[in-house]
Scaffold this active site. Structure first.
Site, PDB file in Angstrom:
ATOM      1  N   ARG A 168     -12.646   1.287 100.239  1.00 32.56           N
ATOM      2  CA  ARG A 168     -12.479   0.138 101.236  1.00 32.56           C
ATOM      3  C   ARG A 168     -11.697   0.631 102.315  1.00 32.56           C
ATOM      4  NH1 ARG A 168     -12.616  -4.590  97.455  1.00 32.56           N
ATOM      5  NH2 ARG A 168     -12.573  -6.151  98.878  1.00 32.56           N
ATOM      6  N   ARG A 192     -17.750 -21.125  95.582  1.00 30.51           N
ATOM      7  CA  ARG A 192     -17.858 -20.249  94.428  1.00 30.51           C
ATOM      8  C   ARG A 192     -16.775 -20.759  92.974  1.00 30.51           C
ATOM      9  NH1 ARG A 192     -16.830 -13.830  95.114  1.00 30.51           N
ATOM     10  NH2 ARG A 192     -14.929 -14.698  95.785  1.00 30.51           N
ATOM     11  N   ARG A 232     -11.161 -18.854  92.553  1.00 30.36           N
ATOM     12  CA  ARG A 232     -10.404 -17.761  92.557  1.00 30.36           C
ATOM     13  C   ARG A 232      -9.172 -18.125  93.644  1.00 30.36           C
ATOM     14  NH1 ARG A 232     -13.973 -12.413  93.653  1.00 30.36           N
ATOM     15  NH2 ARG A 232     -12.307 -12.145  95.288  1.00 30.36           N
ATOM     16  N   ARG A 248      -8.575 -11.698 104.356  1.00 31.54           N
ATOM     17  CA  ARG A 248      -9.277 -10.666 103.685  1.00 31.54           C
ATOM     18  C   ARG A 248     -10.517 -10.193 104.855  1.00 31.54           C
ATOM     19  NH1 ARG A 248     -11.425 -14.243  99.168  1.00 31.54           N
ATOM     20  NH2 ARG A 248     -12.955 -12.734  98.586  1.00 31.54           N
TER      21      ARG A 248
HETATM   22  P1  AP5 Z   1     -20.301 -12.692  95.100  1.00 30.28           P
HETATM   23  O1  AP5 Z   1     -21.339 -12.154  94.607  1.00 30.28           O
HETATM   24  O2  AP5 Z   1     -19.220 -13.381  94.224  1.00 30.28           O
HETATM   25  O3  AP5 Z   1     -19.570 -12.128  96.387  1.00 30.28           O
HETATM   26  P2  AP5 Z   1     -18.836 -10.774  96.433  1.00 30.28           P
HETATM   27  O4  AP5 Z   1     -19.406  -9.965  97.819  1.00 30.28           O
HETATM   28  O5  AP5 Z   1     -18.763 -10.014  95.202  1.00 30.28           O
HETATM   29  O6  AP5 Z   1     -17.424 -11.239  96.769  1.00 30.28           O
HETATM   30  P3  AP5 Z   1     -16.031 -10.976  96.657  1.00 30.28           P
HETATM   31  O7  AP5 Z   1     -15.072 -12.217  97.074  1.00 30.28           O
HETATM   32  O8  AP5 Z   1     -15.731 -10.860  95.187  1.00 30.28           O
HETATM   33  O9  AP5 Z   1     -15.634  -9.688  97.364  1.00 30.28           O
HETATM   34  P4  AP5 Z   1     -14.390  -9.157  97.932  1.00 30.28           P
HETATM   35  O10 AP5 Z   1     -14.888  -7.751  98.422  1.00 30.28           O
HETATM   36  O11 AP5 Z   1     -13.665  -9.851  98.955  1.00 30.28           O
HETATM   37  O12 AP5 Z   1     -13.437  -9.045  96.577  1.00 30.28           O
HETATM   38  P5  AP5 Z   1     -13.081  -8.035  95.367  1.00 30.28           P
HETATM   39  O13 AP5 Z   1     -13.100  -8.813  94.316  1.00 30.28           O
HETATM   40  O14 AP5 Z   1     -13.700  -6.833  95.532  1.00 30.28           O
HETATM   41  O15 AP5 Z   1     -20.956 -14.116  95.949  1.00 30.28           O
HETATM   42  C1  AP5 Z   1     -20.087 -15.069  96.500  1.00 30.28           C
HETATM   43  C2  AP5 Z   1     -20.630 -16.586  96.194  1.00 30.28           C
HETATM   44  O16 AP5 Z   1     -21.835 -16.524  96.833  1.00 30.28           O
HETATM   45  C3  AP5 Z   1     -20.801 -16.600  94.832  1.00 30.28           C
HETATM   46  O17 AP5 Z   1     -20.524 -18.115  94.251  1.00 30.28           O
HETATM   47  C4  AP5 Z   1     -22.495 -16.630  94.344  1.00 30.28           C
HETATM   48  O18 AP5 Z   1     -22.889 -17.143  93.445  1.00 30.28           O
HETATM   49  C5  AP5 Z   1     -22.973 -16.862  95.758  1.00 30.28           C
HETATM   50  N1  AP5 Z   1     -24.025 -16.167  96.042  1.00 30.28           N
HETATM   51  C6  AP5 Z   1     -24.483 -14.818  96.034  1.00 30.28           C
HETATM   52  N2  AP5 Z   1     -25.412 -14.300  96.606  1.00 30.28           N
HETATM   53  C7  AP5 Z   1     -26.072 -15.521  96.793  1.00 30.28           C
HETATM   54  C8  AP5 Z   1     -27.133 -15.692  97.537  1.00 30.28           C
HETATM   55  N3  AP5 Z   1     -28.320 -14.661  97.634  1.00 30.28           N
HETATM   56  N4  AP5 Z   1     -27.492 -17.092  98.030  1.00 30.28           N
HETATM   57  C9  AP5 Z   1     -26.753 -18.151  97.897  1.00 30.28           C
HETATM   58  N5  AP5 Z   1     -25.478 -17.832  97.297  1.00 30.28           N
HETATM   59  C10 AP5 Z   1     -25.095 -16.604  96.769  1.00 30.28           C
HETATM   60  O19 AP5 Z   1     -11.625  -7.771  95.826  1.00 30.28           O
HETATM   61  C11 AP5 Z   1     -10.533  -8.614  95.669  1.00 30.28           C
HETATM   62  C12 AP5 Z   1      -9.200  -8.269  96.085  1.00 30.28           C
HETATM   63  O20 AP5 Z   1      -8.803  -7.119  95.310  1.00 30.28           O
HETATM   64  C13 AP5 Z   1      -9.066  -7.676  97.381  1.00 30.28           C
HETATM   65  O21 AP5 Z   1      -8.907  -8.581  98.542  1.00 30.28           O
HETATM   66  C14 AP5 Z   1      -7.776  -6.508  97.218  1.00 30.28           C
HETATM   67  O22 AP5 Z   1      -6.795  -7.267  97.423  1.00 30.28           O
HETATM   68  C15 AP5 Z   1      -8.136  -6.096  96.170  1.00 30.28           C
HETATM   69  N6  AP5 Z   1      -9.098  -4.758  95.925  1.00 30.28           N
HETATM   70  C16 AP5 Z   1     -10.247  -4.631  95.295  1.00 30.28           C
HETATM   71  N7  AP5 Z   1     -10.745  -3.568  95.741  1.00 30.28           N
HETATM   72  C17 AP5 Z   1      -9.864  -2.678  96.158  1.00 30.28           C
HETATM   73  C18 AP5 Z   1      -9.740  -1.479  96.625  1.00 30.28           C
HETATM   74  N8  AP5 Z   1     -10.757  -0.677  96.668  1.00 30.28           N
HETATM   75  N9  AP5 Z   1      -8.524  -1.254  97.547  1.00 30.28           N
HETATM   76  C19 AP5 Z   1      -7.722  -2.056  97.755  1.00 30.28           C
HETATM   77  N10 AP5 Z   1      -7.724  -3.472  97.261  1.00 30.28           N
HETATM   78  C20 AP5 Z   1      -8.623  -3.742  96.445  1.00 30.28           C
END
Ligand code: AP5
Length: 216
Positions: free
Chosen positions: A89, A128, A161, A172
């Site tokens: 990221r 979600r 969440r 974010r």
């Molecule tokens: P979903 O598939 O859940 O979307 P996503 O892209 O996975 O969204 P996230 O919010 O999980 O991504 P993020 O990058 O912000 O969070 P992460 O968990 O990595 O889909 C979303 C919704 O849409 C669902 O309800 C789904 O059903 C629906 N949907 C999906 N496809 C669809 C479609 N085609 N049509 C209609 N509806 C649809 O990270 C969280 C936190 O962790 C970060 O903010 C940070 O604090 C930390 N973190 C994680 N990784 C790191 C890193 N590498 N470095 C530092 N901090 C980190």
């Protein structure tokens, strides 16, 4: 296949990675899921350390994430391939990943970047609902559970969440634009980035992604 999924919060990375892992037979490594599991686990030192970053929509420090990803990718199940969702990221994390893969004698095949309009991101994140036990992701309109508020897979009560509030989503998105978009530029320059339209039915997006795997 060694794949990275890129894209803004809520674009559908987790949904698509969960489906592709079955199709490709490689593990879905989600750093967000790993961090949330640690936060939920009572007494976890990692959970205590990362909670305030995740709940406020800020990035966990690179060195901590680097140790975590190195440990995960060195496990046996990742030797044949993986789908990395949520890492790297930052540009520093791009270098960390290169170092880890270099030590293992491996390289990335593709970086798939999902793109949807911002209004759709707001709709997806606000609707979600997630299972805190097995991690299955639902949506109130596009993927509703069979019984309202209950996980189809394990029967647990679904939750929203804590980082899906309006204020944290805004943070974010800001972090994504400032720190993660340069990651896409770096992979574009290496010639392995494929941008994929993430708008539309989940199955339609999945089929675009699988065609994207054969394209650079
Ligand atoms: P979903 O598939 O859940 O979307 P996503 O892209 O996975 O969204 P996230 O919010 O999980 O991504 P993020 O990058 O912000 O969070 P992460 O968990 O990595 O889909 C979303 C919704 O849409 C669902 O309800 C789904 O059903 C629906 N949907 C999906 N496809 C669809 C479609 N085609 N049509 C209609 N509806 C649809 O990270 C969280 C936190 O962790 C970060 O903010 C940070 O604090 C930390 N973190 C994680 N990784 C790191 C890193 N590498 N470095 C530092 N901090 C980190």
């Amino acid at each position: 296949m060694r794949i990275v999924f890129l894209g803004p919060p809520g674009v559908g990375k987790g949904t698509q990675a969960a489906q592709l892992q079955a199709l490709l037979g490689v593990p879905h490594v989600s750093t967000g899921n790993i961090l949330r599991a640690a936060i939920q686990q009572e007494g976890s030192p990692l959970g205590r350390e990362v909670r305030r970053f995740v709940e406020n929509g800020r990035l966990v420090p690179d060195d901590l994430m680097g140790d975590l990803i190195a440990e995960r990718l060195e496990r046996k199940d990742a030797t044949a391939g993986f789908i990395l969702d949520g890492f790297p990221r930052t540009l520093e994390q791009v270098s960390i990943l290169e170092g880890v893969l270099g030590r293992l004698g491996l390289a990335l095949d593709r970086v798939l970047m999902l793109v949807v309009p911002e209004t759709e991101i707001v709709r997806r994140l606000s609707g979600r609902r997630t299972c805190p036990k097995c991690g299955t992701v639902f949506h109130l309109e596009s993927r509703p559970p069979a019984a309202p508020g209950v996980c189809d897979e394990c029967g647990s009560a679904l939750v929203q969440r804590t980082d899906d509030t309006e204020q944290v989503i805004r943070e974010r998105m800001k972090v994504y634009a400032g720190q993660t978009l340069p990651v896409a530029d770096a992979y574009r320059a290496k010639g392995i980035l494929v941008e994929v339209d993430g708008f539309g039915e989940v199955e339609a997006v999945r089929s675009r992604l699988t065609s994207g795997l054969g394209r650079v």
